[in-house]
Design a protein around this motif. Structure first.
Motif, PDB file in Angstrom:
ATOM      1  N   LYS A  95       0.948  -1.315  -0.194  1.00 23.96           N
ATOM      2  CA  LYS A  95      -0.154  -0.008  -0.015  1.00 23.96           C
ATOM      3  C   LYS A  95       0.997   1.109  -0.069  1.00 23.96           C
TER       4      LYS A  95
ATOM      5  N   GLN B   1      -5.661  13.321  -0.637  1.00 26.30           N
ATOM      6  CA  GLN B   1      -4.678  12.396  -0.184  1.00 26.30           C
ATOM      7  C   GLN B   1      -5.229  11.153  -0.327  1.00 26.30           C
TER       8      GLN B   1
ATOM      9  N   GLN C  45      -1.513  11.765  -4.001  1.00 26.44           N
ATOM     10  CA  GLN C  45      -2.572  12.665  -4.049  1.00 26.44           C
ATOM     11  C   GLN C  45      -2.916  12.728  -5.493  1.00 26.44           C
TER      12      GLN C  45
ATOM     13  N   ARG D 252       1.085   5.911  -0.928  1.00 30.44           N
ATOM     14  CA  ARG D 252       0.604   6.983  -0.383  1.00 30.44           C
ATOM     15  C   ARG D 252       0.559   7.728  -1.634  1.00 30.44           C
TER      16      ARG D 252
ATOM     17  N   TRP E 252      -4.677   6.417  -0.345  1.00 27.34           N
ATOM     18  CA  TRP E 252      -3.911   5.148  -0.373  1.00 27.34           C
ATOM     19  C   TRP E 252      -4.378   4.201  -1.369  1.00 27.34           C
TER      20      TRP E 252
END
Length: 232
Positions: free
Chosen positions: A66, A123, A70, A68, A125
């Protein structure tokens, strides 16, 4: 007795050595732990910013890591997401975003509008599932809607009836992808039962109108009207 005394002497010598060098031993253990930690952080690319799928290690995709990012833009069949590493280094140039697809979902224009409304510049994930095409990646994309609520966008699209399920093809028989497809089918079935989005049943009037517009007589009338309007 001699063997017992020899054993006790050896034990005492070891104990005295440890007592005298306890600080050095602790420093050595800390150093080894630090080296191990650095190796782990390097192996998971804690500082690496991915700008194309070819940079992502195969292990990350196989283990469904996973990451992260934007959301920079939303398109009819994918999202462009700028990857944000755990340790981010400021750069003068704008990094190239990744092309992410919602794994197991084919969404409509209403779905694209829904994604744009709720995820643009947010944001998110994204859990890596598999490579799709030459430059895309199938992912499970989620975002925090509130302090106590996290949205799985793959499922939310289906819950609202803005798309349909496209089974994730995985020849390895991975249980993870099988469970993913099952969850998506449940979300689609919910929208179908509730008649939401694309599953809304048209009224009798709408059905008759659609039927009439497809008849030859209506096409002839439309042609005559257009020809008459042009002459006028």
């Amino acid at each position: 007795m001699d063997e017992d005394s020899d054993g006790n002497d050896l034990l005492n010598k070891v104990s005295r050595f440890i007592d005298k060098n306890i600080r050095n031993i602790n420093n050595a253990i800390s150093l080894c732990g630090g080296i191990g930690l650095c190796f782990i952080l390097y192996s998971i690319r804690i500082h690496k910013r991915f700008t194309c799928f070819s940079q992502i290690p195969d292990e990350f995709i196989q283990k469904h890591f996973k990451l992260r990012g934007q959301v920079r833009s939303v398109h009819d069949d994918h999202l462009l997401v700028e990857h944000k590493p755990i340790i981010s280094i400021k750069r003068s140039t704008v990094p190239k975003p990744l092309k992410l697809h919602l794994a197991g979902v084919e969404y409509t224009r209403e779905g694209a509008q829904f994604l744009e409304e709720h995820s643009l510049n947010k944001q998110v994930w994204f859990r890596l599932i598999q490579v799709k095409g030459q430059d895309g990646i199938d992912c499970i994309i989620s975002l925090r809607k509130s302090m106590f609520k996290i949205w799985n966008l793959n499922e939310e699209i289906l819950f609202h009836g803005y798309g349909k399920v496209v089974p994730v093809i995985d020849r390895t028989g991975n249980k993870f992808t099988i469970k993913l497809t099952q969850r998506l089918l449940q979300a689609e079935l919910y929208a179908e039962r509730k008649k939401k989005g694309m599953w809304v049943q048209p009224s009798r009037r709408e059905r008759f109108t659609n039927w009439f517009h497809n008849q030859p007589l209506y096409r002839i009338i439309s042609f005559i009207r257009k020809a008459t309007s042009r002459k006028v």
